[in-house]
Design a protein around this motif. Structure first.
Motif: not given
Length: 271
Positions: A192, A196, A255-256, A258-260, A262-263
């Motif tokens: 992941q 990202a 928070t997933t 994947r989102d972490w 990306k951020a």
């Protein structure tokens, strides 16, 4: 109600400050070694002191109702004595199960006689930043057990749980194991991160010595402890992981990874 956040410029404590501010809390004190460099939000009062030096805490707890307690196992008893003497009523501590390496904190909090709420996170999403040097240099991460599965939790979510517990007496006397919303292997976490940052990354199984050598440039003195206690010593039964805990307590989705990823992609990219 006056809330003191200890470790207020640390990785979780700073996020607790932000969570309290976002909830409209107006009387927040932030314990920090250097108030002049704390860069705290407007309205938050910096208080000089070092949690790991209890003698520096005289007067720090005066007028405080509740505290977020960052983990400091070696001095936690002395810190709590000062908090109790000053009239603090409720401690929300970042710690661990009684038989874990952070268990001395939760045990001391209960022994203090103060009302308490324990937060027991396991694997942090932010631990994956320890891969950053290897990712930038070679695109290959070396660890002994890429198949180990956990449910990593974001520090923002731990802070959200802490703020919720500080503001609501329904959480008194509760111990909360915390996890992220999904079970992932170490290799799946790396995949992941690769998505990202838009780069192919690989996982290579390594022995203890090679793992320590690979992580030491990022982790420094904590490397051996981390390898022995986390990478080699932590392998939870995945069906026991509390993957709904953050949403159950805060009312909002966790928070997933994947989102972490990306951020936080910039932490894995060349500067």
């Amino acid at each position: 109600m006056t809330i003191l956040v200890t470790g207020a410029t640390g990785s979780v404590g700073r996020k607790v400050v932000d969570q309290l501010v976002a909830r409209g809390v107006s009387d927040i004190r932030a314990l920090t070694v250097n108030p002049d460099r704390a860069a705290l939000p407007a309205g938050v009062v910096p208080v000089r002191g070092n949690l790991r030096k209890p003698d520096s805490l005289d007067g720090v707890f005066d007028g405080v109702d509740r505290i977020y307690l960052a983990p400091a196992p070696e001095v936690v008893g002395a810190v709590l004595e000062r908090a109790a003497a000053a009239g603090v009523r409720h401690v929300v501590d970042l710690s661990g199960e009684p038989d874990s390496w952070w268990g001395t904190v939760s045990n001391a909090v209960e022994d203090s006689g103060l009302a308490w709420t324990h937060l027991w996170p396991a694997d942090f999403m932010e631990n994956s930043v320890s891969w950053s040097q290897q990712i930038r240099a070679t695109g290959t991460v070396r660890e002994p057990r890429p198949e180990t599965a956990t449910a990593p939790v974001a520090m923002d979510d731990i802070a959200a749980v802490a703020a919720t517990a500080l503001l609501d007496d329904d959480h008194l006397g509760r111990a909360y194991p915390l996890a992220g919303p999904e079970v992932l292997t170490r290799a799946e976490q790396l995949a992941q991160i690769a998505a990202a940052i838009g780069r192919e990354l690989t996982f290579r199984r390594s022995d203890r010595a090679e793992t320590i050598a690979a992580l030491a440039p990022s982790m420094g003195d904590n490397t051996e402890w981390y390898v022995d206690n986390v990478l080699l010593g932590y392998s939870p039964p995945t069906d026991t992981l509390p993957i709904t805990s953050v949403q159950d307590i805060t009312g909002r989705p966790a928070t997933t990874f994947r989102d972490w990823a990306k951020a936080n992609a910039d932490q894995f990219l060349d500067g």
